[in-house]
Design an enzyme around this catalytic site. Structure first.
Site, PDB file in Angstrom:
ATOM      1  N   LYS A  52       2.167  -6.959   2.505  1.00 58.72           N
ATOM      2  CA  LYS A  52       1.036  -6.115   2.922  1.00 58.72           C
ATOM      3  C   LYS A  52      -0.193  -6.977   3.189  1.00 58.72           C
ATOM      4  O   LYS A  52      -0.920  -6.758   4.156  1.00 58.72           O
ATOM      5  CB  LYS A  52       0.729  -5.067   1.840  1.00 58.72           C
ATOM      6  CG  LYS A  52       1.753  -3.948   1.793  1.00 58.72           C
ATOM      7  CD  LYS A  52       1.598  -3.074   0.565  1.00 58.72           C
ATOM      8  CE  LYS A  52       2.785  -2.130   0.462  1.00 58.72           C
ATOM      9  NZ  LYS A  52       2.873  -1.428  -0.828  1.00 58.72           N
ATOM     10  N   GLN A  96       0.568   0.064  -6.593  1.00 64.50           N
ATOM     11  CA  GLN A  96       1.947  -0.375  -6.393  1.00 64.50           C
ATOM     12  C   GLN A  96       2.831   0.202  -7.498  1.00 64.50           C
ATOM     13  O   GLN A  96       2.514   0.095  -8.681  1.00 64.50           O
ATOM     14  CB  GLN A  96       1.975  -1.918  -6.408  1.00 64.50           C
ATOM     15  CG  GLN A  96       3.243  -2.529  -5.892  1.00 64.50           C
ATOM     16  CD  GLN A  96       3.519  -2.228  -4.417  1.00 64.50           C
ATOM     17  OE1 GLN A  96       2.621  -2.244  -3.596  1.00 64.50           O
ATOM     18  NE2 GLN A  96       4.768  -1.933  -4.103  1.00 64.50           N
ATOM     19  N   ASP A 119      -1.999   5.824   0.730  1.00 68.58           N
ATOM     20  CA  ASP A 119      -0.562   6.060   0.582  1.00 68.58           C
ATOM     21  C   ASP A 119      -0.265   7.544   0.771  1.00 68.58           C
ATOM     22  O   ASP A 119       0.893   7.928   0.934  1.00 68.58           O
ATOM     23  CB  ASP A 119      -0.080   5.626  -0.818  1.00 68.58           C
ATOM     24  CG  ASP A 119       0.628   4.274  -0.802  1.00 68.58           C
ATOM     25  OD1 ASP A 119       1.041   3.840   0.292  1.00 68.58           O
ATOM     26  OD2 ASP A 119       0.775   3.672  -1.886  1.00 68.58           O
TER      27      ASP A 119
END
Ligand code: NAP
Length: 303
Positions: A52, A96, A119
């Site tokens: 990322k 994460q 997200d």
């Protein structure tokens, strides 16, 4: 029939190129900043985060990693997320996963400011998606699946989409997204009876169950579109949830693994972050309008 492969790698590269140009064109604005929160040590997470960071850097986006010890308490983590919410430099926040056992991911996701939840996993954004509100931030993988489907140019309204998998990050949000496109949606899972029979009725099949090559050619209606979200490793090689070689002879369109959904997921996360940043710049909640303009020495700003 031999399926036309949907090239997720190319489509994702096009998205990243567009984002890079748009960010470069935003002269005078701050650079968009994505904050990635990591808790504890996890080799797979570390690789994902590194990918990322690399993808963000390539388009001129800043990606800051906030690492916390495995032993951090739920409250302390929530408080750190609140600090990121309040930090006008930060435009997008992702946590994460997996998180350590003692931390409830749902509680953590609920703390993230919905405007920065790039997200799209927070209850607010899932609710906005469910009620078809345009300001919903849509989770990257389902959003990528939709763009892959749209890239074929086919009409989605009225098509029967069968999704195998009902996770909060793929199957469920995708079901809502495709429903919002006027598809007729069926969601299958481990308790589904006659899975093959249901899949045979599908114009669109999305396999997101994490079972290597589960979906067989004789499950596929002639001319169906098949999107393979699965990432499995069999004898050291990556494969999807679809029996690719056989299904290729049955479907009209098919995504490969790797090179299909995976690259789109990363591109959609970057797109979500850039779109969130633009909204914040416009609303004056971040960027130069929040007082971090031309004379800022934070290291993120252009000047
Ligand atoms: P998950 O949380 O494990 O969910 C799997 C879902 O599939 C569950 O709903 C499960 O049903 C269902 N399922 C499992 N086996 C099944 C079977 N034999 N028949 C029917 N349904 C079955 O997985 P996930 O996080 O959604 O990920 C799914 C796959 O996509 C994994 O391979 C993952 O690595 C991959 N993935 C790829 C990307 C990408 O960017 N390409 C992104 C995310 C995930 P129950 O609910 O009944 O347990």
């Amino acid at each position: 029939m031999t399926a036309e492969l949907i090239d997720g790698k190319k489509l994702a590269a096009d998205v990243r190129e567009r984002l890079k140009m748009e960010i470069a064109a935003g002269q005078g604005e701050d650079l968009p900043v994505l904050a990635v929160v990591m808790v504890g040590e996890n080799d797979a997470s570390r690789i994902y985060v590194r990918n990322k960071q690399k993808a963000a850097a390539e388009i001129g986006m800043v990606c800051e990693v906030y690492e916390f010890a495995e032993s951090i308490g739920e409250r302390a983590l929530m408080s750190s997320l609140q600090d990121l919410n309040d930090n006008p430099h930060i435009n997008g926040i992702i946590v994460q996963q997996p998180l350590p056992e003692h931390i409830d991911p749902l509680k953590i996701l609920a703390v993230i400011d919905p405007a920065k939840d790039v997200d799209g996993f927070s209850p607010t954004n899932l609710g906005l998606l469910a009620t078809k509100e345009p300001q919903a931030i849509v989770a990257a993988t389902p959003k990528g699946v939709l763009q892959l489907l749209q890239s074929t140019g086919q009409e989605l309204a009225g098509r029967h989409a069968v999704i195998i998998g009902r996770s909060n990050i793929v199957g469920r949000p995708l079901a809502m997204l495709l429903l919002n496109q006027d598809c007729t949606v069926t969601v299958c899972h481990t308790k589904t009876r006659n899975l093959a029979e249901i899949v045979r009725q599908a114009d669109i099949v999305v396999a997101a169950c994490g079972c290597a090559r589960l979906v067989k050619a004789d499950w596929i209606k002639d001319g169906a579109t098949v999107i393979d979200v699965g990432i499995n490793r069999v004898e050291g090689k990556l494969c999807g949830d679809v029996d690719f070689d056989a299904v290729k002879e049955k479907a009209a369109y098919l995504t490969p693994v790797p090179g299909g959904v995976g690259p789109m997921t990363v591109a959609m996360l970057l797109e979500n972050t850039w779109e969130a940043a633009q909204r914040q710049f416009r609303e004056g909640k971040a960027g130069s309008a929040a007082g971090h303009g031309h004379h800022c020495s934070c290291g993120h700003c252009r000047s």
